[in-house]
Design an enzyme around this catalytic site. Structure first.
Site, PDB file in Angstrom:
ATOM      1  N   ALA A  25       0.830  -1.200   0.000  1.00 23.77           N
ATOM      2  CA  ALA A  25       0.000   0.000   0.000  1.00 23.77           C
ATOM      3  C   ALA A  25       0.871   1.259   0.000  1.00 23.77           C
ATOM      4  O   ALA A  25       1.991   1.263   0.516  1.00 23.77           O
ATOM      5  CB  ALA A  25      -0.919   0.003   1.214  1.00 23.77           C
TER       6      ALA A  25
ATOM      7  N   GLY B 153       0.288  -5.564   0.261  1.00 20.91           N
ATOM      8  CA  GLY B 153      -0.602  -5.676  -0.879  1.00 20.91           C
ATOM      9  C   GLY B 153       0.070  -6.235  -2.111  1.00 20.91           C
ATOM     10  O   GLY B 153      -0.585  -6.849  -2.962  1.00 20.91           O
TER      11      GLY B 153
ATOM     12  N   GLU C  17       1.632  -6.289   7.867  1.00 21.40           N
ATOM     13  CA  GLU C  17       0.602  -5.363   8.335  1.00 21.40           C
ATOM     14  C   GLU C  17       0.457  -5.292   9.853  1.00 21.40           C
ATOM     15  O   GLU C  17       0.139  -4.234  10.401  1.00 21.40           O
ATOM     16  CB  GLU C  17      -0.749  -5.735   7.704  1.00 21.40           C
ATOM     17  CG  GLU C  17      -0.902  -5.343   6.246  1.00 21.40           C
ATOM     18  CD  GLU C  17      -0.327  -6.354   5.267  1.00 21.40           C
ATOM     19  OE1 GLU C  17      -0.529  -6.188   4.053  1.00 21.40           O
ATOM     20  OE2 GLU C  17       0.330  -7.320   5.733  1.00 21.40           O
TER      21      GLU C  17
END
Length: 299
Positions: free
Chosen positions: A105, A150, A173
């Protein structure tokens, strides 16, 4: 994005009405594909003997291919266009940025968002990767360097993953106090098993391409810099097979794994039936009898 959605709906309506889209419509798809992709997403169609192989290149070097809004828009536009192109037999997703596949991301962009905007962005990522996973044709992630967050979730949405040995893969994450939100918590355990997936997601640690190969996360680990060559070799092998058969095989595997064995065998029977009435099946038998290479046309 709306352009491709409207074209896709038009094609679907034509199919339901029993009419086939014209060659002009398909040419329009190809033109729009090249014109509408973002600056950070480029599409290349191979030609001659490799006609049928489509390649997407991510080109955002200043952000290590981070998945910002523009790149995500370009990826979805490209996936939608490829999904309606009968000439596409296999898709390769690559990076034109040295030593990185996709860093995940765009956290700088994420810092400017409120909670609602973050939610909408993550939902867009999830739906885009679900669309990629649902493509009828085989898809190959070509990974050199980092595939993080991602970026790895996008690779997990592909059918095959091929890495150079210098690749690093991770879902980091939890280190940012969130969880993988674009399919990572669902696709990773389906590939490597629940326990290993939990360890990788809980700790967020990076693993090497060799370790990824040993746990079944990737299909091939090549010398650094040679992942593309191996991926193209695999894509060429797929491209020479009957296109309808390959698509039905993918459907049978994907749908069959979601049900019990008896239901899975029913799915297999249904998919096999789709190949029985094709000209390609007859061409395959003729080529075998004549001891020559078959010339499949996807019908």
């Amino acid at each position: 994005m709306a352009v491709f959605s409207s074209i896709g709906k038009r094609f679907c309506n034509q199919a339901l009405n029993g009419s086939k889209p014209s060659r002009l419509h398909f040419q329009s798809i190809r033109t729009l594909l090249l014109q509408s992709a973002s600056e950070s997403v480029k599409v290349h169609r191979h030609s001659d003997a490799d006609s049928g192989i489509v390649q997407i290149n991510m080109e955002r070097p200043e952000a290590k291919n981070a998945l910002g809004k523009d790149m995500l828009r370009g990826l979805l536009n490209s996936f939608e266009a490829i999904s309606t192109d009968p000439a596409a037999n296999v898709l390769m997703i690559c990076s034109s940025v040295s030593r990185v596949f996709c860093a995940g991301a765009d956290l700088k962009e994420r810092l400017t968002m409120n909670v609602s905007e973050v939610r909408a962005t993550v939902n867009s990522l999830r739906s885009t990767f679900t669309f990629l996973e649902a493509l009828e044709i085989p898809t190959i992630a070509v990974i050199e360097g980092a595939a993080l967050g991602g970026g790895l979730e996008m690779a997990l949405s592909c059918d095959l993953r091929i890495c150079g040995e210098d690749a690093k893969l991770a879902l980091p994450e939890t280190g940012l106090a969130v969880i993988p939100g674009a399919g990572g918590t669902q696709r990773l355990p389906r590939l490597v098993g629940k326990s290993i997936a939990k360890e990788l997601i809980f700790t967020g640690r990076k693993i090497s391409a060799r370790d990824a190969l040993s746990i079944g996360l990737i299909n091939y680990c090549t010398p650094a810099g040679e992942a593309y060559s191996k991926a193209l070799e695999v894509a060429r092998d797929i491209n020479q097979k009957g296109p309808v058969a390959v698509r039905m095989a993918k459907r049978a595997i994907n749908e069959g794994l979601e049900v019990n064995m008896a239901s899975g065998l029913d799915v297999e029977e249904e998919c096999y039936e789709q190949t029985l009435h094709t000209n390609d099946r007859l061409e395959g038998l003729d080529a075998f009898a004549e001891k020559r290479k078959p010339l499949y046309k996807g019908n």
